[in-house]
Each structure stands twice: as C-alpha cells, then as structure tokens.
Scaffold this active site. Structure first.
Site, PDB file in Angstrom:
ATOM      1  CD  GLU A   1      53.484  79.552  34.166  1.00 44.46           C
ATOM      2  OE1 GLU A   1      52.751  79.376  33.177  1.00 44.46           O
ATOM      3  OE2 GLU A   1      53.017  79.680  35.324  1.00 44.46           O
TER       4      GLU A   1
ATOM      5  N   PRO B   1      40.147  72.187  43.661  1.00 48.34           N
ATOM      6  CG  PRO B   1      38.288  73.377  44.370  1.00 48.34           C
ATOM      7  CD  PRO B   1      39.419  72.556  44.878  1.00 48.34           C
TER       8      PRO B   1
ATOM      9  CD  GLU C   1      52.123  69.577  40.708  1.00 45.53           C
ATOM     10  OE1 GLU C   1      52.868  70.491  41.099  1.00 45.53           O
ATOM     11  OE2 GLU C   1      50.893  69.571  40.899  1.00 45.53           O
TER      12      GLU C   1
ATOM     13  CG  ASN D   1      52.378  69.289  36.036  1.00 44.33           C
ATOM     14  OD1 ASN D   1      52.647  68.277  35.388  1.00 44.33           O
ATOM     15  ND2 ASN D   1      53.261  69.874  36.817  1.00 44.33           N
TER      16      ASN D   1
END
Length: 433
Positions: free
Chosen positions: A65, A275, A348, A345
């Site tokens: 976020e 991780p 990226e 995500n």
C-alpha cells in the site's frame, strides 16, 4: 451495530493478545509499533511540527500500500506545497518502506488501533481536513469519528479481492452504512467498482481511476538503482539470475528444485530468494542447506560487512530490496501463487522488462495478471513441473525472452497516470465539489 462492534472488539483483542505477545517476544515484531498504535508517542514533538494547510492524512497499511500511496503523495505535494501531509502505516515494515519512498510526507506515524478513545486522541492531534485510506482499509470507529468531526474521507486505489468480497459480503448490512458515508471512492478497476457497489457504496461517489502502482513503478526504475544492487550483491551485468520473489512457505522448495535444473542448463545461474516475510529468513536458509546448497549468503550478512564470494544463492532477509533485485533477473517467479495466497505484486518485476512466472492462485491480482498476459510478459503455470519446463523453453530463446519482457514494461508505462486522477478526486473533495 457500532455498539455490538465495540462490545466484541475488546473480546477479540483479549483472545488475540497471547498470540501477539508470543510473536513480540520471539521475533521482536510489534515492539516499535505497539505504543504508537495505542496513542503513546515518547516524543510528542511528532505532532507539534504538524503545520500547514490543507491537512491531509494518507493511510497505507504495509509495503504494498505504501508503494501505491507514494505517487499520490508526490502528486499532492506538487499541488499543495504548503500542505501538512501525514502518512500512517499499520506495520513496521510499511513504516520503514515509507521512510525510503515517501520523502514528501510531513510526518510518518502509525495508524491507531480501532478503539474509540485511541482514535479520538489521534484525530485530535493530527486534525486532518481529509483522511485518505488506500486499497480499502476501512475501520468502523475511525470512520465514525471522522464523520462526527466533519473530516472528509476519500478512498484511493481501492481494490476488493474475491476473498475480501466474500468476507465483507457476509456482513454487508454492517458495511453498507460505512461505505455510504464516504465522500469519494476511487477504485482500480470496473470489477472493484462493481464489488464495492454491491457492498453498499453510493454509485454517484464511485469512480474507476486505475492503479497508482503503475505510476510508482514507472518512475522508480533506473540504471543507477540497478547498478547499486549489482554492486551490493557482486553480480556482474548479464549474469544469469533466477529471482524468486515474495515466496511463501512451500514455494522455496519448488524454486530450489527448479534452480537445480537451471544449473544443468547453465552452471553460471545464480538464485536470489526473497521470502515474503523476512522473519522466515533463518528457516529458509536452513531449507536451502537441507536441499544440498551450502553456498548461501544472506543480505543481512552483507549489510553487516560480509562480502559475497562466489555464493550461488542469495537470501534476501531484509525489507526494501525486492524491487531493486528484480532488475538483476534473467527470469522471475513471483510467489504466493503456487500456494493458495492470492498472489503477490507481479508488476514490480515487469516494470524492469522481465517475464514473470506465477502459479494459479492470483485472485488478488487479477487485473495485473490480465495486463501482463495480454502483453505476453506474464506466464501462469500449474505446478513445479510446468514452471521448470516453461522457464527452460523461454531461456532457450533469449530474443523471445527479451521481447516479451519489453512488451510488459511498455504495458505498465502505458497505464501510468492514475496517481493524477486519484489526486484530482482528493482535490475535488477538499474544495467541496
């Protein structure tokens, strides 16, 4: 309903207290944030320095976020140079990331626990004209207190995953009133808009404005950033590198098995394991050794002064490095997807022009998945075997790998501009439109 909520909230806190106490004692997690979340700040000057107008409070839960909020805060600072912009996070990792990414904020604080007296105290100190939560982070007492005080609330980069939609849907009667009280809702996609409308948001307040993460990623990629991480990890340009990013328990073993096969394809291949939760660093390092790889180095060791000397596997056990690490990749697997976690995500890596592989569990990133697959830069696999075979197939055609990765990068760049649209929504609300 608020009465019932506030009756059950302390009970839930009491039940969860032993778990969090153990986590705090064992891992050190929550130690920095617990006091501020309860409204206690050792240095009250944090609030005395809050000067300027308008007063805007932006909230970003954690690392993801924060990435979404960064271009919105930058846009707001450009429009309102004299504004007081406070950014809050719920997690310590989010706070650290905000310190790195969002220099335009006047101050960084922790978001308060949703207890009426704590929320009231924090709102009295910050005194915002508007509260801007990102990605549908909505807490009943906080919203109720904002309404009582005449503080406008505008949601930006709003998204509702299928899991969240099912969860909210079971208590729609509760959320309907809260959503109807918001002054504006900027949603990422038409799907997110339909879901929030089904939960009770008013149609005239909902707009589809796109994903601000496209803006953030497009602006953050740079040659100096790539050179910085290459020097730190001592990886030469052009070296074959398999990056496994944001992995969850159960996925590292798969990636190590695939990596063993990649070494047969090219003995020079390096593996960078990242991780999703850095507190798993020791467990993952042990897993690597059990898999027969003794030449592993952790980034925390590099930060402590150790140099990488030929270790084939780098374990990233600190926050804030994943985005940079993706720049070194020849090929990428993005985790949370071969296990039922909803994905992570994938943009990226794609922003650096990398082809991204992921498993079938991508429910939380449906829009991103569709974008990359249409561009040819996203590849969904069912299991370890398919991941291995499709990676090897693409590696055998370097030009195809490069071209598909570039198509993904261009697709992300073409979707930039959402931060400006979300900032427009905030500005309209501030000006009473």
């Amino acid at each position: 309903m608020m009465y019932l909520y506030n009756l059950l909230l302390p009970l839930a806190a009491l039940i969860g207290l032993p778990y969090y106490a153990v986590r705090m004692f064992v891992t050190g997690k929550y130690r920095k944030s617990l006091g501020p979340k309860l409204g206690y700040y050792a240095d009250e000057n944090v609030f005395s320095c809050l000067q300027g107008s308008p007063r805007i409070w932006v909230h970003a839960v954690s690392v993801g976020e924060v990435t979404a909020a960064a271009p919105v805060v930058a846009e707001l600072r450009s429009r309102y140079p004299g504004a007081c912009i406070v950014l809050s996070t719920s997690t310590e990792t989010g706070q650290e990331m905000a310190g790195r990414l969002i220099s335009q904020a006047t101050e960084l604080i922790y978001y308060p626990l949703d207890l009426p007296f704590v929320v009231a105290g924090m709102l009295k100190r910050v005194q915002p004209d508007i509260f801007v939560p990102t990605e549908t982070e909505l807490w009943p007492n906080f919203l109720s207190q904002c309404r009582k005080r005449g503080i406008r609330v505008v949601l930006v980069n709003g998204r509702i995953s299928p899991r969240s939609f099912r969860r909210y849907g079971r208590t729609r009667f509760f959320w309907k009133g809260l959503l109807a009280g918001l002054d504006g809702l900027g949603m990422i996609s038409e799907t997110d808009a339909r879901r929030v409308l089904a939960l009770g948001a008013l149609p005239e307040k909902v707009q589809v404005l796109g994903n601000t993460k496209y803006d953030s990623l497009a602006s953050r990629t740079s040659a100096p950033l790539q050179e910085e991480i290459a020097r730190k990890l001592d990886i030469r340009p052009g070296s074959p590198v398999f990056v496994a990013g944001s992995t969850h328990e159960g996925e590292e073993a798969v990636c190590l098995s695939v990596y063993r096969r990649l070494l047969e394809f090219d003995p020079e291949f390096k593996l960078i394991l990242v991780p999703r939760h850095i507190e798993r660093g020791s467990a993952v390092a042990e897993l690597v050794r059990q898999a027969g790889f003794q030449d592993v180095i952790r980034v925390s060791e590099i930060d402590g002064g150790r140099k990488r000397v030929g270790e084939r596997i780098v374990l990233v056990d600190v926050i804030g490095e994943l985005f940079k690490v993706y720049s070194l990749a020849t090929i990428v697997y993005c985790g949370g997807s071969l296990v039922p976690r909803g994905g992570q995500n994938i943009l990226e890596a794609a922003a650096w022009g990398k082809v991204v592989f992921y498993g079938p569990s991508m429910e939380d990133f449906e829009g991103e998945k569709a974008l990359l697959e249409e561009a040819g830069a996203g590849i969904s696999v069912a299991d370890e075997e398919e991941l291995r075979e499709r990676m090897l197939s693409l590696l055998a055609d370097p030009e195809m790998l490069r071209r598909r990765g570039e198509q993904g990068r261009l697709a992300i760049a073409a979707n930039a501009g959402a931060a400006r649209r979300h900032a427009d929504l905030i500005g309209d609300s501030l000006e009473g439109r």
